[in-house]
Design an enzyme around this catalytic site. Structure first.
Site, PDB file in Angstrom:
ATOM      1  N   HIS A 155       8.208   5.476  -0.431  1.00  0.00           N
ATOM      2  CA  HIS A 155       8.067   4.256  -1.235  1.00  0.00           C
ATOM      3  C   HIS A 155       8.542   4.444  -2.677  1.00  0.00           C
ATOM      4  CE1 HIS A 155       7.010   0.174  -1.506  1.00  0.00           C
ATOM      5  NE2 HIS A 155       5.910   0.185  -0.761  1.00  0.00           N
TER       6      HIS A 155
ATOM      7  N   ASP B 190      12.060   0.327  -0.957  1.00  0.00           N
ATOM      8  CA  ASP B 190      11.100  -0.764  -1.012  1.00  0.00           C
ATOM      9  C   ASP B 190      10.828  -1.295   0.393  1.00  0.00           C
ATOM     10  OD1 ASP B 190      10.991  -0.603  -3.780  1.00  0.00           O
ATOM     11  OD2 ASP B 190      12.633  -2.033  -4.039  1.00  0.00           O
TER      12      ASP B 190
END
Length: 425
Positions: A397, A401
């Site tokens: 992450h 995204d």
């Protein structure tokens, strides 16, 4: 006699130490020149060490699981020739006993290494006969039919503890024992029995896997996205291609998935990347060097398909088979186990409903197809039989995204569900 000190050679660029994962000899064994001495594992691969001389092993560097520095003594071998490396000076007194440095290693006397003539043994008086031990209080002759004995064995019952009403133990006597013994001393059929505890040292490949997985979960904020795909048309295409493959390898689902992965990567370059935590640099790769998680007897290995984007389904099938076999037999080269930019992990028929695979650090994504199941689906107002497969993707992450991961999987879904697009320019 002289001693040869075998030092651990440089077995890879930048490698400072290696782990002992297996000894093929022990102290006191005779080893021939070029015979296998030990297996050493680095961060890259397992390397076989062979003895450069013939002789008796008198010292070993440590136990399985210990680390040995490059250039350190791995083993000391006593040879018959002169001028051996690190041999003691000629006037060095010979010790009566040679003991390996490893704690608990067995001791070897010089007599065992180089036996001297043995004098004739002196006459030994005949030993007095030992007294016969009295039988245990509960020991007695047991008379029972084969059927009763077999039943008692299945139940774990000692027939010596069962009271017989007549001259032999019958089923009724066994029933009475079971009824009044409170169930002690036997196991009913179908009841699991506890196994002995078994401590297993985490070494070699298993230790590397543990370290890498812990580092990956500790350093990377994972998230996983799962999507369902209809692979009915793709499975039909695969069956047709296999029926007409000739001498080419049989196709599984994986080559088609790899083609789909490679065709969608140019639109989503953040998926095919590696993240350097310390340097704070993400490298997005133009070529897809696809890691293929492979289960072996030594643990999980990830051989890499180089330039997967340049290969068709038949070439991918051949490379998958070749690399999987090399990994399982321990013959994979260092360059075949490093340099991946993205990994695929599949459990095949064990695939489950969904998986949350752990990223192969420093990569930033890993893709996991799950097993194919048949279910009814709505097609407008109609219901038809369909083959469905869930596909999971775990991403870093910090780099990828959630929107990007979902969009990438939707692009994969379009190709998988319309397989003719896999072969269209």
């Amino acid at each position: 006699m002289a001693r040869y000190s075998f030092r651990l050679p440089d077995i890879g660029e930048g490698i400072a130490e290696a782990e002992i994962v297996a000894w093929h000899v022990k102290v006191g064994d005779r080893i021939e020149e070029d015979a296998q001495l030990a297996d050493m594992m680095t961060d890259k691969a397992t390397v076989e060490m062979e003895s450069p001389v013939t002789g008796i092993v008198v010292e070993l560097a440590g136990e399985v699981g210990d680390m040995v520095s490059i250039g350190s003594t791995l083993a000391v071998i006593e040879t018959e020739g002169e001028g051996a490396v690190d041999a003691p000076p000629a006037d060095t007194p010979v010790k009566e006993e040679i003991v390996a440095e490893t704690p608990g290693a067995e001791e070897i006397s010089v007599a065992e290494v180089a036996p001297a003539p043995t004098p004739a043994p002196a006459p030994v008086p005949a030993p007095e006969p030992a007294p016969v031990a009295a039988p245990a209080a509960h020991s007695r002759a047991v008379l029972a039919s084969p059927a009763v004995r077999a039943r008692a064995k299945d139940l774990g019952v000692d027939l010596g503890q069962v009271h017989a009403e007549g001259d032999r133990i019958r089923h009724s006597d066994l029933d009475a024992f079971l009824r009044y013994s409170g169930g002690q001393g036997y196991h009913a059929p179908g009841v699991s029995r506890a196994r002995a505890d078994e401590p297993v040292k985490v070494i070699g490949m298993r230790r590397k896997i543990a370290e890498n997985m812990a580092a990956s979960k500790r350093a990377i904020p994972h998230f996983t996205y799962v999507e369902e795909m209809d692979v009915t048309a793709l499975e039909e295409m695969r069956a047709d291609l296999n029926a007409n493959r000739g001498g080419r390898p049989k196709l599984t689902m994986l080559p088609f998935l790899i083609v789909a992965i490679c065709r969608t990567i140019p639109q989503f370059p953040m998926i095919n990347a590696r993240y350097d935590d310390e340097g704070g640099v993400v490298t997005r790769y133009g070529a897809v060097h696809l890691g293929m998680a492979t289960q072996t007897d030594a643990g999980l290995m990830v051989p890499v398909i180089r330039d997967a984007q340049d290969k068709n389904v038949w070439q991918l099938a051949s490379e998958i088979s070749r690399l999987a076999e090399a990994a399982r037999t321990g013959k994979a080269k260092v360059e075949e186990l490093t340099g991946g930019t993205l990994t695929v992990t599949s459990l095949g028929p064990l695939g489950g409903i969904a998986t949350t695979p752990v990223i192969n650090r420093p990569e930033v994504a890993i893709i996991g197809p799950n097993k194919i199941v048949e279910r009814p689906v709505f097609d407008g107002d109609d219901i038809r039989r369909a083959k469905l497969m869930n596909l999971s993707i775990s991403c870093d992450h910090r780099v990828v995204d959630g929107w990007d991961a979902a969009s990438y999987v939707q692009a994969l879904k379009k190709l998988i569900e319309t397989p003719v697009l896999l072969f269209a320019d």
